[in-house]
Scaffold this motif. Structure first.
Motif, PDB file in Angstrom:
ATOM      1  N   UNK A  29       0.856  -1.180   0.000  1.00 31.48           N
ATOM      2  CA  UNK A  29       0.000   0.000   0.000  1.00 31.48           C
ATOM      3  C   UNK A  29       0.898   1.237   0.000  1.00 31.48           C
ATOM      4  N   UNK A  30       0.613   2.165  -0.911  1.00 34.07           N
ATOM      5  CA  UNK A  30       1.375   3.408  -1.013  1.00 34.07           C
ATOM      6  C   UNK A  30       0.408   4.562  -0.779  1.00 34.07           C
ATOM      7  N   UNK A  31       0.768   5.457   0.127  1.00 35.21           N
ATOM      8  CA  UNK A  31      -0.081   6.610   0.415  1.00 35.21           C
ATOM      9  C   UNK A  31       0.725   7.888   0.271  1.00 35.21           C
ATOM     10  N   UNK A  32       0.186   8.802  -0.515  1.00 31.60           N
ATOM     11  CA  UNK A  32       0.780  10.140  -0.629  1.00 31.60           C
ATOM     12  C   UNK A  32      -0.231  11.125  -0.068  1.00 31.60           C
ATOM     13  N   UNK A  33       0.257  11.991   0.801  1.00 31.50           N
ATOM     14  CA  UNK A  33      -0.626  12.984   1.407  1.00 31.50           C
ATOM     15  C   UNK A  33       0.045  14.347   1.340  1.00 31.50           C
ATOM     16  N   UNK A  34      -0.735  15.361   0.997  1.00 31.22           N
ATOM     17  CA  UNK A  34      -0.257  16.737   0.995  1.00 31.22           C
ATOM     18  C   UNK A  34      -1.351  17.598   1.606  1.00 31.22           C
ATOM     19  N   UNK A  35      -0.932  18.517   2.491  1.00 36.66           N
ATOM     20  CA  UNK A  35      -1.943  19.363   3.122  1.00 36.66           C
ATOM     21  C   UNK A  35      -1.345  20.686   3.584  1.00 36.66           C
ATOM     22  N   UNK A  36      -2.200  21.670   3.628  1.00 36.20           N
ATOM     23  CA  UNK A  36      -1.897  22.972   4.212  1.00 36.20           C
ATOM     24  C   UNK A  36      -3.222  23.504   4.753  1.00 36.20           C
ATOM     25  N   UNK A  37      -3.256  24.753   5.132  1.00 33.94           N
ATOM     26  CA  UNK A  37      -4.516  25.289   5.672  1.00 33.94           C
ATOM     27  C   UNK A  37      -5.667  25.219   4.670  1.00 33.94           C
ATOM     28  N   UNK A  38      -5.376  25.511   3.412  1.00 34.51           N
ATOM     29  CA  UNK A  38      -6.441  25.537   2.416  1.00 34.51           C
ATOM     30  C   UNK A  38      -6.369  24.449   1.371  1.00 34.51           C
ATOM     31  N   UNK A  39      -5.553  23.449   1.593  1.00 37.55           N
ATOM     32  CA  UNK A  39      -5.354  22.406   0.593  1.00 37.55           C
ATOM     33  C   UNK A  39      -5.275  21.048   1.272  1.00 37.55           C
ATOM     34  N   UNK A  40      -5.884  20.041   0.650  1.00 38.05           N
ATOM     35  CA  UNK A  40      -5.822  18.688   1.188  1.00 38.05           C
ATOM     36  C   UNK A  40      -5.853  17.699   0.026  1.00 38.05           C
ATOM     37  N   UNK A  41      -4.981  16.720   0.089  1.00 36.99           N
ATOM     38  CA  UNK A  41      -4.927  15.666  -0.913  1.00 36.99           C
ATOM     39  C   UNK A  41      -4.430  14.394  -0.254  1.00 36.99           C
ATOM     40  N   UNK A  42      -5.166  13.319  -0.452  1.00 40.11           N
ATOM     41  CA  UNK A  42      -4.757  12.013   0.062  1.00 40.11           C
ATOM     42  C   UNK A  42      -4.971  10.992  -1.053  1.00 40.11           C
ATOM     43  N   UNK A  43      -3.907  10.303  -1.423  1.00 37.63           N
ATOM     44  CA  UNK A  43      -3.958   9.301  -2.485  1.00 37.63           C
ATOM     45  C   UNK A  43      -3.452   7.986  -1.909  1.00 37.63           C
ATOM     46  N   UNK A  44      -4.260   6.951  -2.007  1.00 36.26           N
ATOM     47  CA  UNK A  44      -3.861   5.625  -1.533  1.00 36.26           C
ATOM     48  C   UNK A  44      -3.923   4.666  -2.716  1.00 36.26           C
ATOM     49  N   UNK A  45      -2.831   3.935  -2.917  1.00 37.91           N
ATOM     50  CA  UNK A  45      -2.733   2.986  -4.021  1.00 37.91           C
ATOM     51  C   UNK A  45      -2.515   1.597  -3.452  1.00 37.91           C
ATOM     52  N   UNK A  46      -3.348   0.668  -3.929  1.00 33.44           N
ATOM     53  CA  UNK A  46      -3.205  -0.733  -3.502  1.00 33.44           C
ATOM     54  C   UNK A  46      -3.847  -1.624  -4.558  1.00 33.44           C
ATOM     55  N   UNK A  47      -3.114  -2.616  -4.982  1.00 33.23           N
ATOM     56  CA  UNK A  47      -3.610  -3.652  -5.889  1.00 33.23           C
ATOM     57  C   UNK A  47      -4.353  -3.092  -7.106  1.00 33.23           C
ATOM     58  N   UNK A  48      -3.662  -2.248  -7.871  1.00 34.70           N
ATOM     59  CA  UNK A  48      -4.166  -1.690  -9.126  1.00 34.70           C
ATOM     60  C   UNK A  48      -5.393  -0.799  -8.942  1.00 34.70           C
ATOM     61  N   UNK A  49      -5.596  -0.302  -7.729  1.00 35.31           N
ATOM     62  CA  UNK A  49      -6.681   0.643  -7.459  1.00 35.31           C
ATOM     63  C   UNK A  49      -6.130   1.871  -6.754  1.00 35.31           C
ATOM     64  N   UNK A  50      -6.852   2.949  -6.916  1.00 35.60           N
ATOM     65  CA  UNK A  50      -6.439   4.236  -6.388  1.00 35.60           C
ATOM     66  C   UNK A  50      -7.637   4.870  -5.694  1.00 35.60           C
ATOM     67  N   UNK A  51      -7.415   5.381  -4.502  1.00 36.76           N
ATOM     68  CA  UNK A  51      -8.456   6.117  -3.789  1.00 36.76           C
ATOM     69  C   UNK A  51      -7.934   7.530  -3.595  1.00 36.76           C
ATOM     70  N   UNK A  52      -8.713   8.508  -4.048  1.00 37.72           N
ATOM     71  CA  UNK A  52      -8.318   9.909  -3.960  1.00 37.72           C
ATOM     72  C   UNK A  52      -9.337  10.665  -3.125  1.00 37.72           C
ATOM     73  N   UNK A  53      -8.827  11.452  -2.168  1.00 33.82           N
ATOM     74  CA  UNK A  53      -9.667  12.363  -1.387  1.00 33.82           C
ATOM     75  C   UNK A  53      -9.044  13.741  -1.562  1.00 33.82           C
ATOM     76  N   UNK A  54      -9.835  14.701  -2.088  1.00 32.05           N
ATOM     77  CA  UNK A  54      -9.302  16.015  -2.433  1.00 32.05           C
ATOM     78  C   UNK A  54      -9.621  17.105  -1.420  1.00 32.05           C
ATOM     79  N   UNK A  55     -10.404  16.796  -0.408  1.00 33.55           N
ATOM     80  CA  UNK A  55     -10.671  17.784   0.633  1.00 33.55           C
ATOM     81  C   UNK A  55     -10.938  17.068   1.950  1.00 33.55           C
ATOM     82  N   UNK A  56     -10.631  17.768   3.037  1.00 36.61           N
ATOM     83  CA  UNK A  56     -10.852  17.169   4.352  1.00 36.61           C
ATOM     84  C   UNK A  56     -12.312  16.737   4.468  1.00 36.61           C
TER      85      UNK A  56
END
Length: 143
Positions: A29-56
């Motif tokens: 499982x690979x997770x990339x996360x980036x955040x600041x006061x006005x920005x949020x991004x969470x990407x999780x990759x596992x077994x040829x699938x991707x889950x993206x969350x673009x806001x808290x």
């Protein structure tokens, strides 16, 4: 003749190892996360699938990863050692003065959690730059 046989067997064994390593990616499982006061991004990759969350508290978007993207991602991942993630030197520190979102890469590999030092979103350590950029491009996120 022995030389040709040796070369053929070497290539066959190398391809088998590479295929086995790519199969191990299914359990990674690979997770990339980036955040600041006005920005949020969470990407999780596992077994040829991707889950993206673009806001808290945002709704997760589930997407399939194409075979070509998965193969490229696997190749990039296999070039790094997960246990070295925390040792990579961060190239800039704009996140300390709110000039960049805080980025972080986490990997769960063979049941163990490996995590990078925090870095500026858009400027990861050189050792993981291609991997992080591929993750972001697969998720189709504008920087």
């Amino acid at each position: 003749m022995k030389t040709i046989t040796f070369i053929f067997l070497s290539l066959f064994i190398a391809k088998g190892c590479s295929q086995q390593q790519k199969e191990e990616m299914k359990n990674t499982s690979i997770e990339y996360q980036a955040m600041s006061r006005g920005f949020y991004l969470n990407i999780v990759i596992k077994d040829k699938e991707l889950v993206v969350v673009k806001e808290r508290d945002g709704k997760p978007e589930l997407r399939k990863i194409s075979s070509s993207d998965w193969n490229e991602l696997s190749d990039l991942f296999l070039k790094i050692k997960p246990e070295d993630l925390s040792k990579f030197k961060v190239p800039s520190e704009n996140r300390f003065v709110d000039a960049a979102a805080i980025g972080n890469l986490r990997v769960i590999y063979e049941g163990k959690l490996y995590e990078s030092e925090s870095f500026d979103h858009g400027n990861p350590p050189k050792e993981i730059k291609n991997l992080v950029n591929k993750i972001i491009s697969i998720a189709k996120i504008e920087r």
